[in-house]
Motif scaffolding. Structure first.
Motif, short mmCIF file in Angstrom:
data_model
loop_
_atom_site.label_atom_id
_atom_site.label_comp_id
_atom_site.label_asym_id
_atom_site.label_seq_id
_atom_site.Cartn_x
_atom_site.Cartn_y
_atom_site.Cartn_z
N VAL A 78 -11.18 11.65 1.22
CA VAL A 78 -11.29 10.36 1.89
C VAL A 78 -10.08 10.22 2.80
O VAL A 78 -8.98 10.61 2.43
N ASN B 178 -2.59 2.99 -4.31
CA ASN B 178 -3.53 3.78 -3.50
C ASN B 178 -4.51 4.50 -4.43
O ASN B 178 -5.60 4.90 -4.02
N ALA B 179 -4.13 4.64 -5.70
CA ALA B 179 -5.00 5.28 -6.69
C ALA B 179 -6.05 4.29 -7.20
O ALA B 179 -5.82 3.08 -7.20
N ARG C 103 -14.31 3.19 1.09
CA ARG C 103 -14.69 4.04 2.22
C ARG C 103 -15.56 5.20 1.76
O ARG C 103 -15.36 5.75 0.67
N GLY D 206 -5.43 7.77 7.84
CA GLY D 206 -6.53 7.27 7.01
C GLY D 206 -5.97 6.73 5.71
O GLY D 206 -6.60 6.81 4.66
N SER D 207 -4.74 6.17 5.81
CA SER D 207 -4.07 5.63 4.63
C SER D 207 -4.90 4.54 3.97
O SER D 207 -5.70 3.88 4.63
N THR D 208 -4.68 4.34 2.67
CA THR D 208 -5.34 3.25 1.97
C THR D 208 -4.73 1.90 2.36
O THR D 208 -5.19 0.85 1.93
N ASP E 243 -9.54 11.68 -6.44
CA ASP E 243 -10.88 11.23 -6.86
C ASP E 243 -11.61 12.28 -7.69
O ASP E 243 -12.84 12.33 -7.70
N THR F 70 -0.33 12.07 1.12
CA THR F 70 0.29 10.84 0.64
C THR F 70 1.81 11.04 0.65
O THR F 70 2.30 12.08 1.12
N GLN G 205 -3.76 10.66 -7.03
CA GLN G 205 -4.16 11.42 -5.83
C GLN G 205 -4.49 12.86 -6.26
O GLN G 205 -4.94 13.07 -7.36
P1 IMP Z 1 -1.80 6.59 1.36
O1 IMP Z 1 -1.19 7.32 0.23
O2 IMP Z 1 -2.50 5.35 0.96
O3 IMP Z 1 -0.86 6.36 2.50
O4 IMP Z 1 -2.95 7.54 1.98
C1 IMP Z 1 -2.66 8.83 2.51
C2 IMP Z 1 -3.88 9.73 2.40
O5 IMP Z 1 -4.12 9.99 1.02
C3 IMP Z 1 -5.17 9.14 2.94
O6 IMP Z 1 -6.00 10.18 3.42
C4 IMP Z 1 -5.82 8.51 1.71
O7 IMP Z 1 -7.21 8.40 1.84
C5 IMP Z 1 -5.43 9.54 0.66
N1 IMP Z 1 -5.31 8.95 -0.68
C6 IMP Z 1 -4.33 8.19 -1.15
N2 IMP Z 1 -4.55 7.87 -2.43
C7 IMP Z 1 -5.70 8.45 -2.76
C8 IMP Z 1 -6.45 8.51 -3.97
O8 IMP Z 1 -6.07 7.97 -5.02
N3 IMP Z 1 -7.61 9.21 -3.93
C9 IMP Z 1 -8.03 9.86 -2.81
N4 IMP Z 1 -7.35 9.85 -1.66
C10 IMP Z 1 -6.20 9.14 -1.64
#
Ligand code: IMP
Length: 429
Positions: free
Chosen positions: A271, A38-39, A301, A127-129, A13, A237, A222
């Protein structure tokens, strides 16, 4: 010709989407190399805000190519939504967007598995997306994944069903309730949408363009502190978010990497769960969240906010081989009369300037240097000469501490609120 990389140095972010959009005129091709939906890369221009999840942030510039590399994981449902929205805006994605055959697909059942795994973790959740990122990369490294190129195979449906059956068995282990039917229909529509795009062997495409003297910018997603190897594991991630990820996620050799642009916010946000040494769990943090509109662009969030963390930045700079820095959201700090910057940590009774292994279980206390804030709005500033002295001091302090130039300072979300301080491009390559 070498390939430049642009990536985030914090927990994501940082504003990568905006800067890629600003830098795109300097390049022929923008390529995403890792992560997936997730981005949420946010771009603002002409009074309109756009959030991209999978598609590179160069897509709004006609005559530029955008490549989704092999390191990316694609959810066809979200991808189709993005494509349809761009087509509606008159953007010719069929001409300007190319997708690697080796990029992996996120299935609806990956998303269910993500949710089931997080639910089981309870308080220890990442706290995954919940976009299915972890399970999709698990299938990739477990050698079970489906790739974009597989959709051209005759037996694709069989391969899909086989993987889904495996996921169903796992979901029953988790005792997780789900409804696949509707999601599967949408997913198959998404697959049809991908079929209408140009699929490529992106490693050849990219290397041929480099050989043909085309300028390519690799766009990270990320942030470095969420890297699977170097982030605060397990609160990370599931991909390599650092420069090395551009090599594996695009098929570019390390000696083909040129400039590495490292983006950071003038403060920090995170986040999701995980350690955050400089977090402000008080009204200052709340004020930053409000002023910076710090809410996730993918999940909505609230983001945790804190002071700038130089040991973490130094770590990210080392891992990435950063050559140029870009500072975002200086305007948000305008609300505060004094600012703190973390220069060191106190860790297990010692003053340290590195990021230790056990960041998750041992407390870290930041050591701060106080700097005077500028306390005046910056969002209408159009020239560097108008920068308040305190802002210049803040910038110089960071440059001195990090031993790198800050080439761009962003003072607002719009394309136009971007000030170039120093030479951005290295043309000698
Ligand atoms: P995931 O990659 O969705 O499984 O999330 C794993 C962690 O990375 C969590 O804490 C998410 O909030 C964080 N995260 C994933 N993608 C992003 C992004 O694009 N911006 C900020 N945090 C992210």
């Amino acid at each position: 010709m070498k390939l430049d990389v642009l990536l985030g140095l914090q927990w994501g972010d940082e504003g990568k989407g905006k800067v890629v959009d600003v830098l795109t005129p300097e390049y022929d091709i923008i390529a995403r190399f890792q992560g997936g939906p997730n981005a949420g890369h946010t771009l603002e221009f002409d009074g309109i805000k756009h959030v991209l999840h999978t598609i590179p942030s160069g897509i709004f510039h006609p005559n530029k190519l955008n490549i989704i590399g092999n390191g990316v994981v694609i959810d066809p449902i979200i991808f189709k939504r993005e494509i349809d929205a761009l087509l509606k805006m008159g953007i010719d994605v069929k001409k300007t967007l190319l997708v690697s055959r080796k990029a992996h697909l996120i299935l609806p059942t990956h998303r269910f598995l993500d949710a089931a795994s997080e639910a089981l973790k309870g308080k220890a959740k990442i706290g995954s997306t919940l976009k299915g990122i972890g399970p999709a990369y698990m299938d990739k490294t477990g050698r079970n994944g489906l790739r974009v190129g597989d959709i051209e195979r005759q037996d694709f449906e069989d391969a899909y069903n086989q993987l889904v059956e495996k996921h169903k068995a796992l979901l029953s282990y988790y005792n997780y309730a789900y409804d696949l039917k509707e999601q599967q229909e949408k997913w198959l529509e998404g697959i049809d949408s991908i079929k209408s795009l140009t699929l490529i062997d992106s490693e050849y495409e990219i290397n041929n363009h480099l050989a043909g003297k085309k300028r390519i910018l690799a766009e990270g997603a990320q942030g470095s502190l969420l890297d699977i190897d170097f982030g605060s594991y397990p609160f990370v991630t599931s991909s390599n978010t650092i420069t090395a990820g551009a090599c594996t996620g695009l098929g570019v050799a390390p000696n083909k990497i040129g400039d590495v642009f490292g983006i950071f916010k003038a403060y920090c946000t995170r986040v999701g769960s995980g350690p955050f040494p400089t977090e402000l769990e008080n009204e200052t943090g709340e004020a930053l969240r409000k002023a910076g509109n710090e809410f996730g662009s993918t999940t909505g969030r609230p983001r945790r906010c804190g002071w700038l963390d130089l040991p973490a930045l130094r770590y990210a700079i080392m891992l990435n081989g950063v050559t140029k820095l870009i500072m975002m959201k200086g305007d948000v700090l305008s609300i505060l009369p004094t600012l703190q910057v973390c220069t060191h940590y106190m860790f297990m009774g010692k003053k340290i300037s590195s990021v230790p292994f056990n960041v998750v279980n041992e407390p870290i206390t930041p050591v701060y240097k106080e700097l005077k804030g500028w306390n005046v709005p910056l969002d209408n500033i159009k020239s560097l000469e108008k920068f308040p002295e305190e802002l210049n001091n803040y910038i110089s302090f960071i440059e001195e501490e990090l031993q790198l130039p800050i080439v761009i300072v962003s003072v607002g979300p719009d394309r136009s609120q971007t000030l170039i301080r120093k030479e951005i491009m290295s043309y000698e390559l």
